[in-house]
Design an enzyme around this catalytic site. Structure first.
Site, short mmCIF file in Angstrom:
data_model
loop_
_atom_site.label_atom_id
_atom_site.label_comp_id
_atom_site.label_asym_id
_atom_site.label_seq_id
_atom_site.Cartn_x
_atom_site.Cartn_y
_atom_site.Cartn_z
N ASP A 134 0.84 -1.21 0.00
CA ASP A 134 0.00 0.00 0.00
C ASP A 134 0.87 1.26 0.00
O ASP A 134 0.41 2.34 -0.37
CB ASP A 134 -0.95 0.01 1.21
N GLU A 135 2.13 1.10 0.41
CA GLU A 135 2.98 2.28 0.62
C GLU A 135 3.31 3.01 -0.68
O GLU A 135 3.73 4.16 -0.66
CB GLU A 135 4.25 1.91 1.39
#
Ligand SMILES: NC(=O)c1ccc[n+]([C@@H]2O[C@H](COP(=O)([O-])OP(=O)(O)OC[C@H]3O[C@@H](n4cnc5c(N)ncnc54)[C@H](O)[C@@H]3O)[C@@H](O)[C@H]2O)c1
Length: 352
Positions: A134-135
Site C-alpha cells: 500500500d505504501e
C-alpha cells in the site's frame, strides 16, 4: 499448480510456502538469497516435503532466474523477494533499489523468455504475481481509502523502489502481454516476523520489560492484516485474478500506532501480570523521516470479484501473535543478538 516463490524464507513468503504446499497441495520452488530477513524455522514444516524445493539464489541474477524457471517449469511466479524495512531504506537505500527494482526486472525478463517458450495451453494459464505494498500510494489525510485507481505517490526509498518494480511489471504486461498481476497489501502481522517490525518489536520489548519506542506522537494510522489472510488473498489473485490488474488487499483494520501498542500492553498485562502495567514502558522517540500519516485500503475489487474476506479479527490475531512472541524467545533472541553484532560491524565500517 507448480509455483516459483521468490523470498519464500521471509515472514510472508514462508507463510505462502506453508499454505501452498501443506494447505493447497501445490508444489513450490522457493528462491531466496537468505538475507538477514530470512527467518529460520519458519519452513521446518515443509522442508523435506516432496512438493517443496529450495534454491539459494539472488533474484538479481538474471541468468540464474532463467535456469530456475527452465528447470522447475512453474505455472506461476509469486515474487515476494524484497528489501522490506522502511527504516533500513532511509539509512541505506542502495540494496533497496537493487533488489526491488533490478530484481523485479530480472524476474520479469526471465519470465518473459520462459513464457514465450511454453506450449500454447500452458502459456494461457501462466501468471506472474508481483507482491507490492500500500505504501506506493503515499499518505492519506484523515479520510479516504486507497483503491486500485489511486495515483502512485511513494514517500520512502522503500516504497519508491517497490513502485519502480510495479511500473516495470505493468510495462511488461502492456508491452509484451506477459500476464502480470499486482497486489497492494497493507501492513502484515503474525508469527515469524523479523523482530524489527512494529508488532514483534513491541511484543518483545514488553516481554523483556524494556522501553517500547513509538515514533512521534503515535497517531500514524496503519491498516493491519494477519499474514494468513494476505496469503489467502494471494492464492485467490493467482487463481482467479485478471492479468494486467491490480488488487488492493486490506483487512478493514485501521489503528493508530498508539492503539496497537496499547493493545499489546493490555495483552502483555494478562500474559505477564508481574510486569504490569506495561504501558509505563512506552517511550515516544523522534519521528521517522518522511513518515506517512495514514494508510487505509478499500479491498472492494478483491471482495466483489474474487470473493475474498479477511477471516482473522485484529483482536484475535494480535492476541495470538503477542502470545507467540512471548512463547518463542528461543527463536527471536538469536536474531536480536545477530542484529546487534551487524550494527556494531556496520558502525566500525562507517568509522573506518
Ligand atoms: N511486511 C509487510 O507488512 C508487507 C506488506 C505489503 C507487502 N509486502 C511485500 O511482501 C513481500 C514480502 O515481505 P516480508 O515482510 O515477508 O519481507 P521480509 O523482509 O520479511 O522477507 C524478504 C525475503 O526476501 C529475501 N530476499 C531479499 N533480497 C533478496 C534477493 N536479492 N534475492 C533473493 N531473495 C531475497 C530475504 O532473504 C527474505 O527471506 C515484499 O515484497 C514486501 O514489499 C510486505
Amino acid at each position: 499448480m507448480k509455483v516459483l516463490v521468490t523470498g519464500g524464507s521471509g515472514c510472508i513468503g514462508s507463510a505462502v510456502c506453508r499454505d501452498f504446499v501443506l494447505g493447497r497441495g501445490w508444489s513450490v520452488l522457493n528462491v531466496d538469497s537468505l538475507t538477514y530477513a530470512a527467518v529460520p524455522g519458519a519452513l521446518d514444516t515443509v522442508e523435506g516435503h516432496g512438493r517443496y524445493r529450495f534454491v539459494q539464489a539472488d533474484v538479481c541474477d538474471r541468468q540464474r532466474m532463467g535456469r530456475c524457471l527452465a528447470e522447475w517449469r512453474p505455472d506461476a511466479i509469486v515474487h515476494l523477494a524484497a528489501e522490506s524495512h522502511v527504516d533500513r531504506s532511509i539509512a541505506a537505500s542502495e540494496t533497496f533499489v537493487r533488489t526491488n527494482v533490478l530484481g523485479t526486472w530480472s524476474i520479469l525478463d526471465a519470465a518473459l523468455e520462459y513464457w514465450h517458450a511454453l506450449p500454447a495451453e500452458r502459456r494461457s494459464f501462466f501468471r506472474v504475481l508481483l507482491v507490492s505494498t500500500d505504501e506506493v500510494y503515499g499518505s492519506l489525510g484523515e479520510t479516504g481509502r486507497f483503491t486500485e485507481e489511486s495515483p502512485y505517490d511513494p514517500s520512502s526509498p522503500y516504497s519508491a523502489s517497490k513502485a519502480g518494480g510495479d511500473h516495470l511489471g505493468m510495462a511488461w504486461f502492456r508491452t509484451y502481454g506477459l500476464p502480470v498481476l499486482i497486489s497492494h497489501c497493507s501492513n502484515n502481522y503474525g508469527p515469524w516476523q523479523f523482530p524489527e517490525k512494529l508488532i514483534p518489536l513491541m511484543s518483545i520489548r514488553a516481554f523483556l520489560g524494556e522501553p517500547m519506542p513509538v515514533y512521534g506522537d503515535g497517531r500514524n494510522v496503519r491498516d493491519w492484516l494477519h499474514v494468513d489472510d494476505h496469503v489467502r488473498a494471494l492464492a485467490l489473485i493467482l487463481e482467479k485474478g485478471r492479468p494486467g490488474s491490480r488488487y488492493v488487499v486490506g483487512g478493514h483494520g485501521e489503528r493508530t500506532n498508539m492503539e496497537v501498542v496499547e493493545a499489546i500492553c493490555d495483552i502483555a498485562d494478562r500474559l505477564h501480570p508481574a510486569g504490569r502495567p506495561h504501558c509505563r514502558l512506552v517511550a515516544h522517540v523522534e519521528d521517522r523521516l518522511g513518515h506517512d500519516l495514514r494508510y487505509a485500503m478499500d479491498p472492494a475489487r478483491l471482495e466483489g470479484e474474487l470473493g475474498w474476506r479477511p477471516g482473522i479479527s485484529f483482536g484475535d490475531g494480535l492476541e495470538d501473535t503477542v502470545r507467540w512472541y512471548f512463547e518463542n524467545e528461543n527463536w527471536w533472541r538469536p536474531l536480536l543478538q545477530r542484529a546487534v553484532i551487524e550494527r556494531k560491524r556496520d558502525a566500525r565500517a562507517g568509522a573506518a
